[in-house]
Design a protein around this motif. Sequence first.
Motif, PDB file in Angstrom:
ATOM      1  N   GLY A  16       0.817  -1.215   0.000  1.00 32.60           N
ATOM      2  CA  GLY A  16       0.000   0.000   0.000  1.00 32.60           C
ATOM      3  C   GLY A  16       0.848   1.262   0.000  1.00 32.60           C
ATOM      4  N   ASN A  37      -4.799  -0.703  11.395  1.00 33.45           N
ATOM      5  CA  ASN A  37      -4.050  -0.546  12.641  1.00 33.45           C
ATOM      6  C   ASN A  37      -2.943   0.490  12.416  1.00 33.45           C
ATOM      7  OD1 ASN A  37      -4.671  -3.833  12.299  1.00 33.45           O
ATOM      8  ND2 ASN A  37      -5.544  -2.827  14.093  1.00 33.45           N
ATOM      9  N   GLU A  38      -1.698   0.089  12.699  1.00 33.23           N
ATOM     10  CA  GLU A  38      -0.585   0.986  12.409  1.00 33.23           C
ATOM     11  C   GLU A  38       0.054   0.543  11.097  1.00 33.23           C
ATOM     12  OE1 GLU A  38       0.308   3.664  13.897  1.00 33.23           O
ATOM     13  OE2 GLU A  38      -0.963   3.496  15.667  1.00 33.23           O
ATOM     14  N   TYR A 228      11.898 -17.846  10.330  1.00 32.03           N
ATOM     15  CA  TYR A 228      13.351 -17.693  10.345  1.00 32.03           C
ATOM     16  C   TYR A 228      13.788 -17.552  11.797  1.00 32.03           C
ATOM     17  CZ  TYR A 228      12.587 -12.527  10.626  1.00 32.03           C
ATOM     18  OH  TYR A 228      12.203 -11.265  10.984  1.00 32.03           O
TER      19      TYR A 228
END
Length: 807
Positions: A16, A37-38, A228
């Motif tokens: 985005g 959200n953030e 990972y």
Amino acid sequence: MKTRTKVVVIGGGIAGCSTLYHLTQEGWTDVVLVERNELTSGTTWHSAAQVTNFGATQTMVGLKTHSIALYKELAEDPEYPINYHHADGGIRLANTEAQMEGYRHFISVAKGMGVDFELIDAEECARRHPLVSTDNLLGGLWDPLDGDIDPAQLCQALARRARLAGAEVYRNTPVTGLTQHKDDTWTVHTENGDIDCDIVVNACGYRVNEVGAMMGVHHPVASMEHQYFLTEPIKAIEESDFRMPLLRCPISDYYCRQEKNGLLVGFYEQDCKTWGMDGIDPNFVNALCPDDLDRVMDVLEGAFERMPALTEVGIHSIVNGPITYTIDGAPLVGPIPGKRNAFCIIGLRAGLGEGGGHGWLLAQQIVHGEACYDTWVIDPRRFTGHANVELTALKAIEDYQNEFRFHFPHEHRPAGRPAKTTPITPILAAAGAEFGVVNGWERMEFIKPTPDFHQTYSFKFNETFDVVAEEVKAVQTSVGMTEVNGFNRFEITGPGARDWLDTIVCSRVPKKIGKVGLTYLLNDHGNIKGEATLANLSEDKIWYGSAAASEYHDMDWLQKHLPKDGSVEIKSLTNDYTILVIAGPKSRDVLSAVSRGDWSKEAFPWLSVREAFIGIAPAVVMSVSFSGELAYEIHVPNNQLYAAYLALRGAGETFGMKLFGSMAVESMRLEKGYRHWKADLITEFNPFESDLPRFVKLDKPAFIGKDALLKMKEDGPRRSFVSLVIDCTHAPAHGGDSIVDADGKCVGTITSAGWGYRTSKNIAMGFVDPEFAAIGTEVFVEVIGESIAAKVVEPDLYDPEYARIRA
Ligand SMILES: Cc1cc2nc3c(=O)[nH]c(=O)nc-3n(C[C@H](O)[C@H](O)[C@H](O)COP(=O)(O)OP(=O)(O)OC[C@H]3O[C@@H](n4cnc5c(N)ncnc54)[C@H](O)[C@@H]3O)c2cc1C
């Protein structure tokens, strides 16, 4: 918060943020991004964030080059510098000669985009990456610009630049619904109010289908858990005076890069897991999946062997997060099929490396209708009706398991097969057919000479060479039959159909009933959008036929331009009919034996169409040929396909009719200079550059792209399409290979290539700089590491007089 804007981008991850920034770069500044959200609170925040230049196609290499250049520029911005380890370098390992061959091909592909990769041997790998063991290693591909970036800083930097240009970003603003209005504009409903806009963009990462559902679509995107770990500091790294290069290992399915003074090591385990298939917890924000290192044990052992230092260091922390996959591994960036003013940038599995480039290409598509590169490899319309949630999950798993293992030519992996078949697929299989996959369809490639026949996947000619030679010989000397399934077919009806089509294509629409014509569609910029065979069935009924994967793409374009008065209607018959092709000098005899009527040359010449019966099966028969031999395309409704097949096979017995597959077709069409949509026919070039001037009728009053084309014609060609004969017999060229001059300077790109069995020539097609386009010009083609002499030739290498087709 604004209540009206031009574009609403939904989702504040890399996809985005990059789209928003690039929209402002393209000049659209009245744009907003809404994030539930953030920023970066989906997948982006915990990404390993490696940024490679490696890609299997020129479009992918090009967009990654854009990312790298953009990130470097952002990193060096004194007002808002970000952490980017640019150009640490990276190695893709190989332990088989076949993998090394593939890398040689990808080096040739990258060269055309101005990117220099290098093939290095095992010792050099170990020299450049001192932690790597050379056991069971042949070498690798070196990408000098490989690196990694801070993902959160990157997104903030893009959002900051977009804001400075006028865009707005609304955090903590979940989108709860989407309403499309009659004029195709949208209202985006959020928890903080509504925003009216012209265009919406879905950039929602693993929540893609929550937002897809708000507009009534399902996107073929599935999430996989991916892990990972970060190690404690490693002494050799602490003492090194350079940063460790990145490493990607298709032998043991892991990657690693330096993180502080330790390593970040990520795994693509076989025992992998989809995620969020039955819905996602709304509170999964800035969150991770539970650690599960047991699952990656198979891969971990390989990683330990390749990097013994890993066995001596502690694990500092583990990250396990959702990562999105599509059916073929490439993301979906472009128009949402079946919707107006709706775009997506989703299914990114390497979104940090690619996101800069994808946002760039998407913004160009939104603002200009098309990007600077042909974007078919990432076009959301490349999958059609079969691309459901279950198939996507199976292909996502398969792709994850093979993350670093590229596809060889003609390699079609088994998951999710068969997806689309016809009633005769089992009959062809019983006859020994080896199938490939075209947009989900099982398409016969060749007939195996023995049941246990296997081909060795390779960039060189392989065991199929002699098999295909025999199929071509049967077609050339007598008659052969093949099935072409999934061919896109629209029935266009209405009193205005012909006149309307005349404004859509740049070519002449056949006027007489019973005539067929090949036509080209241009985009608004005058470049090639599509290729269609138009068959005039009656006064107000035309069949529009085009490539097997083009259904959604072409329908989208045609419907966009449909007259609003209802005088023209389009119906897709793509899934209702299948083509049986009979080709060869005896094909008329076979047709005459099973179908009443006069099929003589005089009564049914080349480029004719007629409704008829094949035995008892109704059919639309066209005298068109992709092989260069006398041939008939017989379009049969699927419920009577088997009946038609039996009738034709029965009649063919007298002439020793053989089945032939798509590899034989490919060889024969190259010898005739016929093009393939999205290989040889791309949106980067106009029909003059594509050497199709005879299909452009500039005397027509108007057609889409005409004005732009006239302007380009004045400016002269940017590149020119040519056919080449390559002076070698061990390997064909491959799409994307570079064409170079005597000094090794890149002067063009191969678009498709293969052996011509009737002419005994190694043929290729491609675009070259105009000064290299004259017949007889000598160039070189870089084929799996060798620069091989080639000559520009007439495209019609076989039967240039068309005597055989017209016989
Ligand atoms: C462990 C791991 C390692 C990785 N390593 C690499 C790597 O080395 N290199 C690389 O290139 N890629 C890597 N990736 C992949 C990469 O991180 C992703 O491709 C990328 O982050 C995806 O970005 P995105 O913007 O598409 O999605 P996201 O980052 O998930 O962003 C989507 C955003 O949409 C928002 N959203 C969702 N629904 C709504 C709604 N209804 N309203 C408003 N907003 C909404 C979400 O809150 C979210 O912020 C890795 C991924 C994982 C999991």
